[in-house]
Design a protein around this motif. Structure first.
Motif, short mmCIF file in Angstrom:
data_model
loop_
_atom_site.label_atom_id
_atom_site.label_comp_id
_atom_site.label_asym_id
_atom_site.label_seq_id
_atom_site.Cartn_x
_atom_site.Cartn_y
_atom_site.Cartn_z
N SER A 102 55.44 -0.67 -76.85
CA SER A 102 55.12 -0.41 -75.46
C SER A 102 53.76 -1.00 -75.09
O SER A 102 52.86 -1.08 -75.94
CB SER A 102 55.10 1.10 -75.21
N PHE A 103 53.64 -1.39 -73.87
CA PHE A 103 52.40 -2.03 -73.39
C PHE A 103 52.26 -1.67 -71.93
O PHE A 103 53.16 -1.93 -71.13
CB PHE A 103 52.51 -3.54 -73.57
N TYR A 104 51.12 -1.10 -71.57
CA TYR A 104 50.95 -0.61 -70.20
C TYR A 104 49.75 -1.22 -69.48
O TYR A 104 49.41 -0.79 -68.39
CB TYR A 104 50.82 0.91 -70.21
N SER A 105 49.13 -2.21 -70.08
CA SER A 105 47.93 -2.79 -69.48
C SER A 105 48.26 -4.01 -68.64
O SER A 105 49.37 -4.52 -68.65
CB SER A 105 46.93 -3.18 -70.57
N THR A 106 47.28 -4.45 -67.89
CA THR A 106 47.35 -5.71 -67.17
C THR A 106 46.08 -6.50 -67.49
O THR A 106 45.04 -5.90 -67.78
CB THR A 106 47.45 -5.48 -65.65
N PRO A 107 46.11 -7.81 -67.42
CA PRO A 107 47.26 -8.65 -67.08
C PRO A 107 48.30 -8.67 -68.20
O PRO A 107 48.01 -8.33 -69.35
CB PRO A 107 46.64 -10.03 -66.89
N LEU A 108 49.49 -9.06 -67.86
CA LEU A 108 50.55 -9.13 -68.85
C LEU A 108 50.31 -10.30 -69.80
O LEU A 108 49.82 -11.36 -69.39
CB LEU A 108 51.91 -9.31 -68.16
N PRO A 109 50.64 -10.11 -71.07
CA PRO A 109 50.45 -11.17 -72.06
C PRO A 109 51.30 -12.40 -71.76
O PRO A 109 52.47 -12.29 -71.40
CB PRO A 109 50.89 -10.52 -73.36
N THR A 110 50.67 -13.57 -71.93
CA THR A 110 51.37 -14.83 -71.70
C THR A 110 51.46 -15.68 -72.95
O THR A 110 51.98 -16.79 -72.90
CB THR A 110 50.68 -15.62 -70.59
N THR A 111 50.92 -15.19 -74.05
CA THR A 111 50.93 -15.97 -75.28
C THR A 111 52.15 -15.65 -76.13
O THR A 111 52.63 -14.51 -76.18
CB THR A 111 49.67 -15.68 -76.11
N ARG A 112 52.67 -16.65 -76.81
CA ARG A 112 53.87 -16.47 -77.61
C ARG A 112 53.69 -15.42 -78.70
O ARG A 112 54.61 -14.69 -79.02
CB ARG A 112 54.26 -17.81 -78.26
N GLY A 113 52.49 -15.34 -79.26
CA GLY A 113 52.25 -14.43 -80.37
C GLY A 113 52.42 -12.96 -80.03
O GLY A 113 52.62 -12.13 -80.92
N PHE A 114 52.35 -12.62 -78.75
CA PHE A 114 52.49 -11.22 -78.35
C PHE A 114 53.94 -10.76 -78.49
O PHE A 114 54.20 -9.57 -78.72
CB PHE A 114 52.03 -11.05 -76.91
N TYR A 115 54.87 -11.65 -78.34
CA TYR A 115 56.29 -11.29 -78.28
C TYR A 115 56.90 -11.33 -79.68
O TYR A 115 56.70 -12.27 -80.45
CB TYR A 115 57.02 -12.24 -77.33
N ASP A 116 57.67 -10.29 -79.99
CA ASP A 116 58.23 -10.12 -81.33
C ASP A 116 59.66 -10.58 -81.47
O ASP A 116 60.09 -10.93 -82.57
CB ASP A 116 58.14 -8.65 -81.73
N TYR A 117 60.40 -10.56 -80.40
CA TYR A 117 61.83 -10.88 -80.46
C TYR A 117 62.15 -12.00 -79.48
O TYR A 117 61.62 -12.02 -78.35
CB TYR A 117 62.66 -9.65 -80.14
N TRP A 118 63.04 -12.87 -79.92
CA TRP A 118 63.37 -14.06 -79.13
C TRP A 118 64.88 -14.29 -79.09
O TRP A 118 65.58 -14.05 -80.08
CB TRP A 118 62.71 -15.30 -79.73
N GLY A 119 65.34 -14.78 -77.95
CA GLY A 119 66.72 -15.22 -77.85
C GLY A 119 66.85 -16.66 -78.32
O GLY A 119 65.85 -17.33 -78.61
N GLN A 120 68.10 -17.13 -78.38
CA GLN A 120 68.35 -18.49 -78.85
C GLN A 120 68.03 -19.54 -77.80
O GLN A 120 67.78 -20.70 -78.13
CB GLN A 120 69.82 -18.62 -79.27
N GLY A 121 68.07 -19.15 -76.55
CA GLY A 121 67.75 -20.08 -75.48
C GLY A 121 68.98 -20.60 -74.76
O GLY A 121 70.09 -20.61 -75.31
N THR A 122 68.77 -21.01 -73.52
CA THR A 122 69.83 -21.61 -72.72
C THR A 122 69.28 -22.85 -72.03
O THR A 122 68.15 -22.85 -71.53
CB THR A 122 70.38 -20.60 -71.69
N GLN A 123 70.07 -23.91 -72.02
CA GLN A 123 69.61 -25.19 -71.48
C GLN A 123 69.69 -25.20 -69.96
O GLN A 123 70.72 -24.86 -69.38
CB GLN A 123 70.46 -26.34 -72.04
N VAL A 124 68.61 -25.62 -69.34
CA VAL A 124 68.57 -25.85 -67.90
C VAL A 124 68.23 -27.32 -67.69
O VAL A 124 67.22 -27.80 -68.19
CB VAL A 124 67.52 -24.96 -67.21
N THR A 125 69.10 -28.02 -66.97
CA THR A 125 68.89 -29.43 -66.70
C THR A 125 68.90 -29.65 -65.19
O THR A 125 69.87 -29.28 -64.53
CB THR A 125 69.96 -30.30 -67.35
N VAL A 126 67.84 -30.24 -64.68
CA VAL A 126 67.72 -30.49 -63.24
C VAL A 126 67.73 -32.00 -63.03
O VAL A 126 66.84 -32.70 -63.52
CB VAL A 126 66.43 -29.88 -62.67
N SER A 127 68.73 -32.47 -62.32
CA SER A 127 68.85 -33.91 -62.08
C SER A 127 68.16 -34.28 -60.77
O SER A 127 68.12 -33.51 -59.83
CB SER A 127 70.31 -34.30 -62.03
#
Length: 128
Positions: A102-127
């Motif tokens: 849990s995290f209740y402070s601001t500003p919200l973390p923007t660094t990758r190291g703060f996050y513990d769990y990750w999804g596989q990702g989804t591709q977004v392509t803009v032509s």
């Protein structure tokens, strides 16, 4: 076992819109900060947006501010990223992430190291 699964990616023309979803299971609490990151080949994964437990606090990268909106529905264990006015430079693999505590402070973390769990990702392509 914690699992994050993204959906909603695809191919869209510049100026178009997409909505990404991230469904969490296996122990992701509604009090955890969640976020979206994106990555293109040869570059580091970069922060896109983050949201606190209630949805009352959000943070965005300058490059997407005013075009993307992050939200969450804790009852559905799902987080969203509404992407409007898409540009070719938004093309990337978008991955959702969750903190492991849990995290209740601001500003919200923007660094990758703060996050513990990750999804596989989804591709977004803009032509262009």
């Amino acid at each position: 076992q914690v699992q994050l699964v993204e959906s909603g990616g695809g191919l869209v023309q510049a100026g178009g819109s997409l909505r990404l979803s991230c469904t969490a299971s296996g122990g992701i609490a509604s009090t955890f900060v969640m976020g979206w990151f994106r990555q293109v080949p040869g570059k580091e994964r970069e922060f896109v947006a983050a949201i606190n437990w209630s949805g009352g606090s959000t943070s965005y990268a300058d490059s997407v501010k005013g075009r993307f909106t992050i939200s969450r529905d804790n009852a559905k264990n799902t987080m969203y990223l509404q992407m409007n006015s898409l540009k070719p430079e938004d093309t990337a693999v978008y991955a959702c992430a969750s903190a492991g505590r849990s995290f209740y402070s601001t500003p919200l973390p923007t660094t990758r190291g703060f996050y513990d769990y990750w999804g596989q990702g989804t591709q977004v392509t803009v032509s262009s």
